[in-house]
Design an enzyme around this catalytic site. Sequence first.
Site, PDB file in Angstrom:
ATOM      1  N   LYS A 287       0.832  -1.200   0.000  1.00 22.71           N
ATOM      2  CA  LYS A 287       0.000   0.000   0.000  1.00 22.71           C
ATOM      3  C   LYS A 287       0.869   1.253   0.000  1.00 22.71           C
ATOM      4  O   LYS A 287       0.659   2.179  -0.791  1.00 22.71           O
ATOM      5  CB  LYS A 287      -0.915  -0.020   1.228  1.00 22.71           C
ATOM      6  CG  LYS A 287      -1.990   1.019   1.186  1.00 22.71           C
ATOM      7  CD  LYS A 287      -2.897   0.906   2.398  1.00 22.71           C
ATOM      8  CE  LYS A 287      -3.771  -0.323   2.301  1.00 22.71           C
ATOM      9  NZ  LYS A 287      -4.398  -0.664   3.590  1.00 22.71           N
TER      10      LYS A 287
ATOM     11  N   ARG B 156      -3.323   2.912   8.526  1.00 31.76           N
ATOM     12  CA  ARG B 156      -3.657   1.621   7.920  1.00 31.76           C
ATOM     13  C   ARG B 156      -2.412   0.750   7.758  1.00 31.76           C
ATOM     14  O   ARG B 156      -1.323   1.252   7.483  1.00 31.76           O
ATOM     15  CB  ARG B 156      -4.298   1.838   6.549  1.00 31.76           C
ATOM     16  CG  ARG B 156      -5.435   2.855   6.629  1.00 31.76           C
ATOM     17  CD  ARG B 156      -6.500   2.619   5.647  1.00 31.76           C
ATOM     18  NE  ARG B 156      -6.106   2.920   4.284  1.00 31.76           N
ATOM     19  CZ  ARG B 156      -6.903   2.673   3.240  1.00 31.76           C
ATOM     20  NH1 ARG B 156      -8.061   2.096   3.421  1.00 31.76           N
ATOM     21  NH2 ARG B 156      -6.507   2.987   2.039  1.00 31.76           N
TER      22      ARG B 156
ATOM     23  N   GLY C 213      -7.901  -7.532   3.874  1.00 34.89           N
ATOM     24  CA  GLY C 213      -8.798  -7.622   5.020  1.00 34.89           C
ATOM     25  C   GLY C 213      -8.212  -8.352   6.220  1.00 34.89           C
ATOM     26  O   GLY C 213      -8.892  -8.571   7.205  1.00 34.89           O
TER      27      GLY C 213
ATOM     28  N   MET D 126      -5.573  -7.406   8.043  1.00 23.79           N
ATOM     29  CA  MET D 126      -5.040  -6.566   9.104  1.00 23.79           C
ATOM     30  C   MET D 126      -5.914  -5.324   9.292  1.00 23.79           C
ATOM     31  O   MET D 126      -7.039  -5.295   8.850  1.00 23.79           O
ATOM     32  CB  MET D 126      -3.587  -6.281   8.836  1.00 23.79           C
ATOM     33  CG  MET D 126      -2.773  -7.561   8.962  1.00 23.79           C
ATOM     34  SD  MET D 126      -1.045  -7.282   9.056  1.00 23.79           S
ATOM     35  CE  MET D 126      -0.743  -6.491   7.541  1.00 23.79           C
TER      36      MET D 126
ATOM     37  N   ARG E  66      -3.490  -1.554  -6.182  1.00 23.51           N
ATOM     38  CA  ARG E  66      -2.629  -2.743  -6.060  1.00 23.51           C
ATOM     39  C   ARG E  66      -3.029  -3.700  -7.172  1.00 23.51           C
ATOM     40  O   ARG E  66      -4.121  -3.595  -7.736  1.00 23.51           O
ATOM     41  CB  ARG E  66      -2.790  -3.407  -4.697  1.00 23.51           C
ATOM     42  CG  ARG E  66      -4.200  -3.871  -4.430  1.00 23.51           C
ATOM     43  CD  ARG E  66      -4.343  -4.447  -3.040  1.00 23.51           C
ATOM     44  NE  ARG E  66      -5.767  -4.608  -2.732  1.00 23.51           N
ATOM     45  CZ  ARG E  66      -6.257  -4.864  -1.542  1.00 23.51           C
ATOM     46  NH1 ARG E  66      -5.455  -4.969  -0.526  1.00 23.51           N
ATOM     47  NH2 ARG E  66      -7.543  -5.017  -1.343  1.00 23.51           N
TER      48      ARG E  66
ATOM     49  N   HIS F 223     -15.549  -9.121   1.864  1.00 19.87           N
ATOM     50  CA  HIS F 223     -14.546 -10.059   2.379  1.00 19.87           C
ATOM     51  C   HIS F 223     -14.786 -11.466   1.836  1.00 19.87           C
ATOM     52  O   HIS F 223     -13.882 -12.136   1.344  1.00 19.87           O
ATOM     53  CB  HIS F 223     -14.623 -10.059   3.912  1.00 19.87           C
ATOM     54  CG  HIS F 223     -13.696 -11.037   4.547  1.00 19.87           C
ATOM     55  ND1 HIS F 223     -14.095 -12.306   4.893  1.00 19.87           N
ATOM     56  CD2 HIS F 223     -12.383 -10.944   4.857  1.00 19.87           C
ATOM     57  CE1 HIS F 223     -13.056 -12.949   5.405  1.00 19.87           C
ATOM     58  NE2 HIS F 223     -12.009 -12.132   5.402  1.00 19.87           N
TER      59      HIS F 223
ATOM     60  N   GLU G 106      14.758 -44.562  -5.647  1.00 21.50           N
ATOM     61  CA  GLU G 106      14.020 -44.086  -4.470  1.00 21.50           C
ATOM     62  C   GLU G 106      14.650 -44.524  -3.161  1.00 21.50           C
ATOM     63  O   GLU G 106      14.133 -44.255  -2.088  1.00 21.50           O
ATOM     64  CB  GLU G 106      12.550 -44.519  -4.547  1.00 21.50           C
ATOM     65  CG  GLU G 106      12.346 -45.995  -4.820  1.00 21.50           C
ATOM     66  CD  GLU G 106      10.891 -46.387  -5.049  1.00 21.50           C
ATOM     67  OE1 GLU G 106      10.002 -45.596  -4.715  1.00 21.50           O
ATOM     68  OE2 GLU G 106      10.659 -47.491  -5.553  1.00 21.50           O
TER      69      GLU G 106
ATOM     70  N   SER H 103      13.610 -43.385 -12.906  1.00 24.16           N
ATOM     71  CA  SER H 103      12.523 -42.484 -12.536  1.00 24.16           C
ATOM     72  C   SER H 103      12.636 -42.247 -11.036  1.00 24.16           C
ATOM     73  O   SER H 103      12.595 -43.193 -10.243  1.00 24.16           O
ATOM     74  CB  SER H 103      11.178 -43.111 -12.891  1.00 24.16           C
ATOM     75  OG  SER H 103      10.154 -42.259 -12.465  1.00 24.16           O
TER      76      SER H 103
ATOM     77  N   THR I 244      10.532 -39.734  -5.549  1.00 25.59           N
ATOM     78  CA  THR I 244      10.956 -38.799  -4.496  1.00 25.59           C
ATOM     79  C   THR I 244      10.121 -38.913  -3.229  1.00 25.59           C
ATOM     80  O   THR I 244      10.492 -38.334  -2.214  1.00 25.59           O
ATOM     81  CB  THR I 244      10.924 -37.359  -5.028  1.00 25.59           C
ATOM     82  OG1 THR I 244       9.740 -37.198  -5.799  1.00 25.59           O
ATOM     83  CG2 THR I 244      12.142 -37.066  -5.878  1.00 25.59           C
TER      84      THR I 244
ATOM     85  N   ASP J 115       9.530 -41.901  -1.643  1.00 28.98           N
ATOM     86  CA  ASP J 115      10.363 -42.786  -0.823  1.00 28.98           C
ATOM     87  C   ASP J 115      11.757 -42.212  -0.614  1.00 28.98           C
ATOM     88  O   ASP J 115      12.337 -42.361   0.456  1.00 28.98           O
ATOM     89  CB  ASP J 115      10.457 -44.164  -1.479  1.00 28.98           C
ATOM     90  CG  ASP J 115       9.289 -45.045  -1.067  1.00 28.98           C
ATOM     91  OD1 ASP J 115       9.028 -45.122   0.146  1.00 28.98           O
ATOM     92  OD2 ASP J 115       8.631 -45.613  -1.952  1.00 28.98           O
TER      93      ASP J 115
ATOM     94  N   CYS K  99       8.598 -39.373 -10.666  1.00 29.61           N
ATOM     95  CA  CYS K  99       7.185 -39.740 -10.549  1.00 29.61           C
ATOM     96  C   CYS K  99       6.674 -39.610  -9.122  1.00 29.61           C
ATOM     97  O   CYS K  99       5.551 -39.979  -8.827  1.00 29.61           O
ATOM     98  CB  CYS K  99       6.927 -41.126 -11.115  1.00 29.61           C
ATOM     99  SG  CYS K  99       7.831 -42.412 -10.251  1.00 29.61           S
TER     100      CYS K  99
ATOM    101  N   TYR L 158      11.556 -35.631 -18.156  1.00 33.04           N
ATOM    102  CA  TYR L 158      10.125 -35.408 -17.919  1.00 33.04           C
ATOM    103  C   TYR L 158       9.800 -35.393 -16.432  1.00 33.04           C
ATOM    104  O   TYR L 158      10.585 -35.879 -15.607  1.00 33.04           O
ATOM    105  CB  TYR L 158       9.284 -36.482 -18.625  1.00 33.04           C
ATOM    106  CG  TYR L 158       9.434 -37.866 -18.036  1.00 33.04           C
ATOM    107  CD1 TYR L 158       8.663 -38.284 -16.951  1.00 33.04           C
ATOM    108  CD2 TYR L 158      10.359 -38.766 -18.560  1.00 33.04           C
ATOM    109  CE1 TYR L 158       8.810 -39.548 -16.410  1.00 33.04           C
ATOM    110  CE2 TYR L 158      10.514 -40.035 -18.024  1.00 33.04           C
ATOM    111  CZ  TYR L 158       9.728 -40.418 -16.933  1.00 33.04           C
ATOM    112  OH  TYR L 158       9.883 -41.661 -16.388  1.00 33.04           O
TER     113      TYR L 158
HETATM  114  C1  PEP Z   1       7.809 -42.672  -4.822  1.00 35.79           C
HETATM  115  O1  PEP Z   1       8.254 -43.312  -3.891  1.00 35.79           O
HETATM  116  O2  PEP Z   1       8.103 -41.496  -5.051  1.00 35.79           O
HETATM  117  C2  PEP Z   1       6.837 -43.278  -5.757  1.00 35.79           C
HETATM  118  C3  PEP Z   1       6.423 -42.638  -6.817  1.00 35.79           C
HETATM  119  O3  PEP Z   1       6.347 -44.491  -5.393  1.00 35.79           O
HETATM  120  P1  PEP Z   1       5.205 -44.715  -4.314  1.00 35.79           P
HETATM  121  O4  PEP Z   1       4.686 -43.400  -3.927  1.00 35.79           O
HETATM  122  O5  PEP Z   1       4.186 -45.577  -4.948  1.00 35.79           O
HETATM  123  O6  PEP Z   1       5.962 -45.415  -3.230  1.00 35.79           O
HETATM  124 MG    MG Z   2       8.032 -45.464  -3.905  1.00 34.55          MG
END
Ligand code: PEP
Ligand code: MG
Length: 873
Positions: free
Chosen positions: A22, A92, A101, A103, A336, A454, A744, A763, A766, A768, A830, A850
């Site tokens: 502001k 203000r 709204g 604050m 704003r 609001h 993993e 792949s 993430t 695990d 994945c 990917y």
């Molecule tokens: C993972 O571990 O990231 C994964 C995609 O496998 P899941 O979630 O099925 O263990």
């Molecule tokens: Mg897994």
Amino acid sequence: MKKYVYAFHEGSTDLKPLLGGKGSNLAEMTRIGLPVPGGYTVTTEACIEYYEKGNIIWDELRHQIEEKQLELEKMMEKTLGDIKNPLLVSVRSGAAVSMPGMMDTILNLGLNDETAKGMAEITKNPRFVFDSYRRLIQMFSDVVLEIPKYKFDNLLETKKREKEVKSDTDLTEEDLRELVEAFKKVVKKETGKEFPQNPKDQLMMAVEAVFRSWNNPRARVYRDLNDISHTMGTAVNIQVMVFGNTGEDSGTGVAFTRNPSTGENKLYGEFLMNAQGEDVVAGIRTPRDIEELKEILPEAYEQFCEVAKSLEIHYRDMQDIEFTIDSGTLYMLQTRTGKRTANAAIQIVVDMVKEELITKEEAILRLNPNDLDQLLHPTFNEKALNDASFITNGLPASSGAASGKIYFSPEDAVKAKADGESVILVRNETSPEDIEGMVASVGILTAKGGMTSHAAVVARGMGKCCVSGAGELNINESEKVMSIDDQHFGEGDFISLDGNTGHVYAGQIETQDASLGGEFLTLMKWADSVRKLKVRTNADTPKDSAKAVEFGAEGIGLCRTEHMFFEDNRISVMRRMILSRSIEDRKKALDKLMPMQKEDFIGIFKAMGSRPVTIRLLDPPLHEFLPSEKADIEKLALEMEVPYSRLKETVFELKEVNPMLGHRGCRLAVTYPEIYEMQVRAIMEAAAELKQKENQEVIPEIMIPLVGEVKEFDYVKELAENVIEEVFEDYGITVPYLIGTMIEIPRATIIADEIAKGAEFFSFGTNDLTQMTYGFSRDDAGRFIKEYREKGILEKDPFQQIDRKGVGELMKMAIERGQQTRKDIKLGICGEHGGEPNSVEFCHIIGLDYVSCSPFRVPIARLAAAQAALRYS
Ligand code: PEP
Ligand code: MG
């Protein structure tokens, strides 16, 4: 000496972190010559130091404020507290990120018993003065003295009833004087002290209260919801008052330079004549459409339209503007960047590219990928809507469609949500205290308030359906009833809201999925033309796969085969397979599962056409499939023709203390190779059949989960290849395929060079990988991560956003080592992170091919990938 206070003419937009949104915009508007009442801003740094110093206004800060106040008084030729010529100011809050709204605001500061008399004489308008004074006491008491607002509201309502008037504006000078006296008594009763009569005290107390408001519970909830840091502090803006409540040639309003709901390029706003700012936003009176101002004050309207356009061009974005007309003269009080629905956001950027106001790249970078989620919201099924029973009409404040049970308080809404109900929060109007109830609801309905109330603003920000200002409704919150004519609805009754039309219906209405078209497709096309990352989906059924393709998925990055075994007729075959005591029995069960799996894969391959499909072999611990209820075990024992006690024993034997680190993933194949053999056969037969019968070329990517040792991988690969050979022989044809692995387990990232000798793709799992890198159980960490975040130990939940420092480094190492032995190894992700914008950016930076995410996140990942490509080209 550090500068803690800036006059408006000393600042600009560049100082936003210091002056807040502001403050910096008021400075900028002053700089470009727009009509802005004078004032100054106390910086966010002062707020932070206020907290560091133990919540005190220290001497230097007090001194700098007093100095700027004197300058302002000189400029205005009026003095705070001067009986004959008093200056009034507003105080203000304004943080660097907008928190609408959330604050606090105090208007008319500087009034006391004496200056009120003086003002009444000067203005010859005592009614206006006492209206302003009662508002000051009300706001000051709420914000500074923390006296509940309703104590004043009740007195105001009683007065209106006594006088048999509907609107505040119908109260006379005498009524307002009496209210001022009554309000002062409330202050005395609640605090034991008089309402502060010294305007300088009022000013310092107000500044301090605004600082404190940064940490009030609703501001904290809002920041948590919107991922805003708690450490930034708020600035405080002190500005000369202009008055929208001096009479019928005065008013106040809020406008957007384009429609915030649809994005239409047309000034969109509301105003109230003879009112002060908070009346519009708080939704106490239902405001009028901005176009009507043309009839009432044509000159001010014209000037306002011009200013609005020039602000939009100056900021190159849609603006949300507050203005006041004081005795016919227009003043700008705020501008704003306007909050908007995702629909509007897309319409606006695409239009602005066409208008040559911004470039395509800017258009892509301006959108928040997560907001696209809103576009995928359902609408009511047309047919069902025709048969629905219409109750009333309100304003279409925030798009979407929602059916649910009515609750009349935020507390009841939160409770009902916890019980699994779909909740519609029904209120006369909402205020920031209602925020948790709004979070718990699928839709919000209010009887009062306009498009900028609001309820409307907050619901739009949340992507929640909202109908506001349904004025025909009679809502009694304490009795928990809502009525219109002779229809009554109580707590727990179903209603349905259409946020696109503002219609309200009785009962539940079937919804249908969103259809994406128009400007969304244009924008996605622009995004697709710049992104480097491919976007795949995690899908296990033909239906989900088809949906993902509709959203732009370019393949399947993870098909979790276990989900296929949970369907009714399959689970018992699966259970028989697991509980078999001999290989023969197990094979018999697997023979039954095989054709079902094959059908699944045929369905998925067909839905995906020529796009790549990665299928992961069975992963979860077997005990997840087992019956635990006595009746289920008994039934299964009967089916399997084994005694109940023996089956119970087998079930017990399969139980693990720590299943997520137990007998799962490729470890299952070491013990029960025939499970994976069946799955590989199902995959390859499906591909061979499609090729033979339908001439469809499929390249299945067979993915092995939970590899931590290269020999595990080699073992499963050999097993798979043997089956594949058999299938090729059976069908007399070959089909191209890839065999790769999930990465993993931390150990796999270390020996990635060895694994890549045999694996054609990696792949990153993430989910695990995060679990095992942090040693946080993914099933239990939710319980304490919230506290970790609140205490600042973790900034983000690492299960939502990739931990670049730890997990990310392991990923980088795996890529580097994997590429040492297989230069062109295909790389993807994945885990859930594949659909989270910040993590997608990281995947772009480290050079993945990917990302893969759930179907509904595919558009988000596409846009995030484009943004990453633009930021890190
Ligand atoms: C993972 O571990 O990231 C994964 C995609 O496998 P899941 O979630 O099925 O263990
Ligand atoms: Mg897994």
